[in-house]
Design a protein around this motif. Structure first.
Motif, PDB file in Angstrom:
ATOM      1  N   GLU A 504      -5.213  -5.458  34.839  1.00 31.18           N
ATOM      2  CA  GLU A 504      -4.882  -6.784  35.353  1.00 31.18           C
ATOM      3  C   GLU A 504      -4.050  -7.614  34.389  1.00 31.18           C
ATOM      4  OE1 GLU A 504      -7.851  -9.086  37.342  1.00 31.18           O
ATOM      5  OE2 GLU A 504      -9.066  -7.322  37.772  1.00 31.18           O
ATOM      6  N   GLU A 505      -4.151  -7.319  33.112  1.00 29.56           N
ATOM      7  CA  GLU A 505      -3.403  -8.107  32.117  1.00 29.56           C
ATOM      8  C   GLU A 505      -1.956  -7.656  32.021  1.00 29.56           C
ATOM      9  OE1 GLU A 505      -3.575  -9.330  27.386  1.00 29.56           O
ATOM     10  OE2 GLU A 505      -4.971  -7.881  28.209  1.00 29.56           O
ATOM     11  N   THR A 506      -1.734  -6.352  31.971  1.00 27.91           N
ATOM     12  CA  THR A 506      -0.381  -5.835  31.758  1.00 27.91           C
ATOM     13  C   THR A 506       0.284  -5.362  33.040  1.00 27.91           C
ATOM     14  OG1 THR A 506      -1.177  -3.573  31.356  1.00 27.91           O
ATOM     15  CG2 THR A 506      -1.081  -5.067  29.472  1.00 27.91           C
ATOM     16  N   GLY A 507      -0.509  -5.111  34.081  1.00 26.16           N
ATOM     17  CA  GLY A 507       0.050  -4.564  35.307  1.00 26.16           C
ATOM     18  C   GLY A 507       0.285  -3.071  35.252  1.00 26.16           C
ATOM     19  N   GLU A 508      -0.106  -2.424  34.146  1.00 28.90           N
ATOM     20  CA  GLU A 508       0.099  -0.982  33.999  1.00 28.90           C
ATOM     21  C   GLU A 508      -0.832  -0.217  34.933  1.00 28.90           C
ATOM     22  OE1 GLU A 508      -0.103   2.501  30.531  1.00 28.90           O
ATOM     23  OE2 GLU A 508      -0.454   0.381  30.048  1.00 28.90           O
ATOM     24  N   GLY A 587       0.831 -10.142  35.314  1.00 27.34           N
ATOM     25  CA  GLY A 587       1.254 -10.849  34.105  1.00 27.34           C
ATOM     26  C   GLY A 587       0.730 -12.268  34.063  1.00 27.34           C
ATOM     27  N   ASP A 588       0.420 -12.887  35.254  1.00 29.29           N
ATOM     28  CA  ASP A 588      -0.183 -14.212  35.275  1.00 29.29           C
ATOM     29  C   ASP A 588      -1.632 -14.149  34.811  1.00 29.29           C
ATOM     30  OD1 ASP A 588       1.462 -15.810  38.129  1.00 29.29           O
ATOM     31  OD2 ASP A 588       2.170 -15.166  36.168  1.00 29.29           O
ATOM     32  N   THR A 589      -2.237 -12.996  34.964  1.00 25.71           N
ATOM     33  CA  THR A 589      -3.578 -12.789  34.432  1.00 25.71           C
ATOM     34  C   THR A 589      -3.469 -12.521  32.936  1.00 25.71           C
ATOM     35  OG1 THR A 589      -4.329 -11.873  36.518  1.00 25.71           O
ATOM     36  CG2 THR A 589      -5.643 -11.367  34.587  1.00 25.71           C
ATOM     37  N   PHE A 590      -4.217 -13.260  32.145  1.00 27.93           N
ATOM     38  CA  PHE A 590      -4.165 -13.031  30.706  1.00 27.93           C
ATOM     39  C   PHE A 590      -5.579 -12.746  30.184  1.00 27.93           C
ATOM     40  CE2 PHE A 590      -5.937 -17.142  29.588  1.00 27.93           C
ATOM     41  CZ  PHE A 590      -5.536 -17.971  30.626  1.00 27.93           C
ATOM     42  N   ARG A 591      -5.635 -12.195  28.999  1.00 28.98           N
ATOM     43  CA  ARG A 591      -6.916 -11.772  28.420  1.00 28.98           C
ATOM     44  C   ARG A 591      -7.290 -12.686  27.249  1.00 28.98           C
ATOM     45  NH1 ARG A 591      -9.829  -7.421  29.509  1.00 28.98           N
ATOM     46  NH2 ARG A 591     -11.270  -6.534  27.984  1.00 28.98           N
ATOM     47  N   GLU A 595     -12.026 -10.996  27.954  1.00 32.29           N
ATOM     48  CA  GLU A 595     -12.169 -11.095  29.408  1.00 32.29           C
ATOM     49  C   GLU A 595     -10.813 -11.400  30.040  1.00 32.29           C
ATOM     50  OE1 GLU A 595     -16.414 -10.569  29.529  1.00 32.29           O
ATOM     51  OE2 GLU A 595     -14.854 -10.530  31.089  1.00 32.29           O
ATOM     52  N   ASN A 596     -10.642 -10.933  31.290  1.00 35.07           N
ATOM     53  CA  ASN A 596      -9.430 -11.253  32.046  1.00 35.07           C
ATOM     54  C   ASN A 596      -9.596 -12.594  32.750  1.00 35.07           C
ATOM     55  OD1 ASN A 596      -8.051  -8.869  31.389  1.00 35.07           O
ATOM     56  ND2 ASN A 596      -9.098  -7.741  32.997  1.00 35.07           N
ATOM     57  N   VAL A 597      -8.610 -13.447  32.615  1.00 34.09           N
ATOM     58  CA  VAL A 597      -8.631 -14.766  33.246  1.00 34.09           C
ATOM     59  C   VAL A 597      -7.552 -14.798  34.327  1.00 34.09           C
ATOM     60  CG1 VAL A 597      -8.443 -17.254  32.914  1.00 34.09           C
ATOM     61  CG2 VAL A 597      -9.389 -15.818  31.091  1.00 34.09           C
ATOM     62  N   TYR A 657     -14.866 -18.471  28.556  1.00 32.39           N
ATOM     63  CA  TYR A 657     -13.589 -17.810  28.276  1.00 32.39           C
ATOM     64  C   TYR A 657     -12.486 -18.236  29.233  1.00 32.39           C
ATOM     65  CZ  TYR A 657     -14.645 -14.710  32.231  1.00 32.39           C
ATOM     66  OH  TYR A 657     -14.919 -14.210  33.473  1.00 32.39           O
ATOM     67  N   ALA A 658     -12.826 -18.772  30.424  1.00 33.21           N
ATOM     68  CA  ALA A 658     -11.815 -19.130  31.422  1.00 33.21           C
ATOM     69  C   ALA A 658     -11.357 -20.579  31.304  1.00 33.21           C
ATOM     70  CB  ALA A 658     -12.350 -18.875  32.828  1.00 33.21           C
TER      71      ALA A 658
END
Length: 723
Positions: A504-508, A587-591, A595-597, A657-658
């Motif tokens: 979710e963070e990198t989209g990989e 990419g809008d999701t960041f860590r 945790e993923n936000v 964390y969020a």
């Protein structure tokens, strides 16, 4: 094959009255059990007890995404399955051993999969309705494709069938179908005399006016591609848009002549013929004089002879290039997406057929005509489907409902941000004095969906998902709150739209041991992709004018060798009923803090806390700290946001964390011309006190936001802030 095998073993004798009575009573019992399950699910949804993911709605209501059945639902589903199975067995299968064995095997599978049975029954009506409309759409597209129909030819047919009907309306002016056809034929005749040929490109830089669609429609009769330039672009972006399309000429509205003049004075504009269009009422107004060296297009068209389309057409014309429509440029310079005639047909007719619009509808379209929503999905209702389309030069929240009422509009278009602007206006009774039966568009946020519908009395929302250049197309035709569309539960693996498991963070994308991508299960967030099949209008991908940019949007060897999918860049979640819900951009999701936000979730909560003001959340890098810290930018020109109240609300609504570490108050959030927020620009600016004059607040250890001090900023930069 199962229905065929069962039918082949039906006894030759007709049903007895006893059998028919048993059939009726058991079927009623089965339907009642399923109906009871559905009602309970809805009640539990309102109480917040069902589903794993929810978005807070204004007024306290929660939107639920159903991811699994509870115990009662499973038991009720199995009971209904047994009742229906018993009926089928005693009526059809008890006389033959082979049929009994097959039936027992099928029954065992169904009892092991109550979720599938539940979903199948609950969505049967939806899927049958969608199938009927989808087949009608594909039949329409097939006929147009094989007949070589271009948009110009389709419009010609409509204009001859209803010449005196209003085609486009704007303010106090209107243009009929016959007048629009005549103007487009004059445009074709004029530019044919200027030497333009099939495959050439002309850049169109003009604000919304009645003649706008007629100009590119006339050019298309010659096979000339029109690049629809964003009228808000300036400087480098404008120059790039003209150059990337390899334009051979430029048509400009007189209201934008100062923009072009600045490029000419800086000697940046390529040596192109310039054709200036000036409205009659503007000719005597200073500032609308003819540019030096430009051709007066409006005067030339007044005396031009019409040039009709040839009587015959070739089959390949339907797949020829029609327009270049530019992406919004949220992640860099605009890219020119290729729109073929068939692609235009699919987008406009797809909306018309799937949402059941009709020719008698009057469609209100306040969106710019250089973009897909207004210029294709909106204008296409007139050019292809025979509806009257009401245009507006620029969107006005104050006049939106007045325009709808004044023009007797029955359908209106939206994009998500416009809905929030409408909600932010003071309430007046006139806002419900309209005849709208539907609003359609894309991007209506779940957190304001129900409030928007209730306040403005909108019977149906038709949420459409799709990208200008993409083929990952979905549509919500059932008024399902928050959903961007659906895929039948039995067609998840065969429909070209898929959701792939990814970071979710990198989209990989994540792969299985064989190196293939993994499909997401209900409740798992994943990357939405669309299978590319150039043979079908529904799943073709024509890319950009820049072939290198096109290749970057493609994923290869996804499920099998040499298969190709379009990467939408969007993260979505699917429920057990097949509905899709937008989650975030890749990419809008960041860590942060391991945790993923998800930015959209945080934005929804802050937006509600600050009275529906604009808010955008993004990740910013801090030296010597792993991950990205959250930062929220809030529009607050009057600096009225109560930071103490916001601190309390965020503590109660978000995990530690969020919660954004920084909050920035500014007068206006930078946007593209289509109202999309430029997150990257804000993220690059970060929390740098040496560059920014806006107030920036920092989340202190006591959970309260206070002004970021110089000492705190220095400690953050030095890595001594204790993060």
């Amino acid at each position: 094959m199962a229905p065929f095998l069962l039918n082949s073993t039906i006894p030759s004798r007709p049903f007895s009255s006893r059998s028919r009575s048993l059939f009726s009573s058991c079927f009623a019992c089965f339907c009642l059990s399923q109906r009871t399950v559905d009602v309970r699910a809805v009640k539990m949804s309102e109480n917040g007890e069902l589903g794993d993911q929810e978005d807070q709605q204004p007024g306290g209501k929660k939107m639920e995404i159903q991811l699994e059945l509870n115990l009662k639902q499973k038991l009720a589903t199995r009971l209904g399955t047994l009742i229906a199975a018993s009926l089928v067995y005693f009526c059809f299968c008890c006389d033959t051993a082979v049929a009994s064995v097959i039936f027992a095997a099928l029954l065992g599978l169904l009892l092991r999969s109550p979720t599938f049975v539940f979903s199948l029954v609950m969505t049967a009506q939806r899927d049958i309705m969608a199938l009927q409309r989808f087949l009608a759409l594909n039949l329409y597209l097939l006929k147009r494709d094989r007949g070589g129909f271009t948009i110009a030819r389709c419009f010609q047919q409509l204009s001859r069938a209803q010449p005196q009907k209003a085609c486009f309306v704007m303010d106090d002016r209107r243009i009929t179908y016959a007048e629009a056809l005549l103007l487009s034929e004059k445009v074709a005749g004029f530019f044919s005399g200027q030497g333009l040929q099939r495959g050439d490109c002309v850049a169109l830089l003009m604000e919304t006016r009645l003649e706008y669609p007629c100009i590119w429609l006339g050019l298309s009769q010659l096979g000339v591609i029109t690049a629809l330039i964003n009228s808000n672009l300036r400087g480098e972006s404008l120059l790039h848009s003209i150059k990337v399309a390899n334009a051979k000429a430029l048509i400009i509205g007189s209201e934008l002549m100062d923009v072009l003049q600045s490029l000419i004075e800086k000697e940046q504009l390529p040596c192109l013929p310039v054709y200036q269009y000036t409205d009659k009422e503007l000719r005597t107004i200073p500032g609308h004089e003819l540019l030096p060296g430009a051709v007066d297009l409006s005067a030339a068209l007044a005396t031009q002879q019409a040039m009709a389309l040839p009587a015959s057409s070739s089959a390949e014309e339907a797949r020829s290039k029609l327009l270049y429509v530019y992406t919004s440029g949220t992640t860099g310079l605009p890219k020119a997406a290729v729109i073929t005639n068939l692609r235009f047909l699919f987008m406009a007719a797809g909306t018309f057929y799937m949402l059941r619009l009709n020719r008698d509808d009057v469609v209100y379209n306040p969106l710019p005509l250089y973009h897909t929503a207004g210029g294709i999905v909106g204008v296409g209702m007139a050019l292809l489907n025979g509806s009257t389309v009401v245009l507006r030069k620029k969107f006005s929240a104050k006049n939106f409902w007045l325009d709808c009422s004044r023009n007797d509009c029955t359908v209106a278009q939206y994009i998500g941000e416009l809905c929030r602007y409408l909600l932010a206006t003071p309430y007046t009774p006139e806002q419900q004095h309209h005849r709208l039966r539907m609003m359609y568009g894309n991007g209506l946020r779940p957190q304001i969906w129900s409030q928007f519908v209730r306040r403005f009395s909108i019977p149906q929302i038709g949420e459409i998902y799709g990208a200008t250049e993409g083929n990952s197309n979905l549509i919500n035709i059932t008024n399902r709150e928050g959903a961007i569309g659906f895929v039948p539960v039995y067609g998840r693996k065969i429909y070209p739209v898929q959701v792939l498991l990814c970071d979710e963070e990198t989209g990989e994308l994540l792969k299985d041991p064989r190196g293939h991508c993994i499909r997401c299960r209900p409740g798992e967030a994943g990357l939405l992709v669309g299978k590319v099949d150039s043979r079908r209008a529904v799943s073709a991908f024509h890319g950009y004018a820049d072939k290198g940019a096109s290749e970057k949007k493609l994923l290869r060897n996804v499920f099998a060798k040499d298969d190709v999918f379009f990467n939408s860049g969007d993260m979505v979640v699917c429920d057990i009923l097949g509905y899709f819900y937008f989650k975030d951009r890749t990419g809008d999701t960041f860590r942060w803090r391991g945790e993923n936000v998800a930015t959209q979730e945080v934005e929804a909560i802050i937006t509600n806390c600050v009275g529906l003001e604009d808010c955008v959340v993004y990740g910013v890098e801090i030296p010597h700290v792993e991950g990205k810290a959250g930062m929220a930018a809030i529009v607050d020109p009057g600096r009225k946001v109560d930071m103490d109240y916001l601190s309390i609300m965020l503590r109660g609504s978000l995990p530690a964390y969020a919660r954004p570490l920084f909050i920035r108050l500014l007068d206006e959030i930078p946007r593209t011309a289509t109202f999309k927020l430029k997150k990257r620009e804000l993220a690059n600016e970060g929390y740098d006190l040496t560059r920014l004059s806006d107030p920036i607040f920092y989340l202190n250890r006591d959970g309260v936001y206070r002004h970021l001090s110089r000492d705190q900023y220095k400690s953050l930069q030095a890595g001594t802030a204790g993060l």
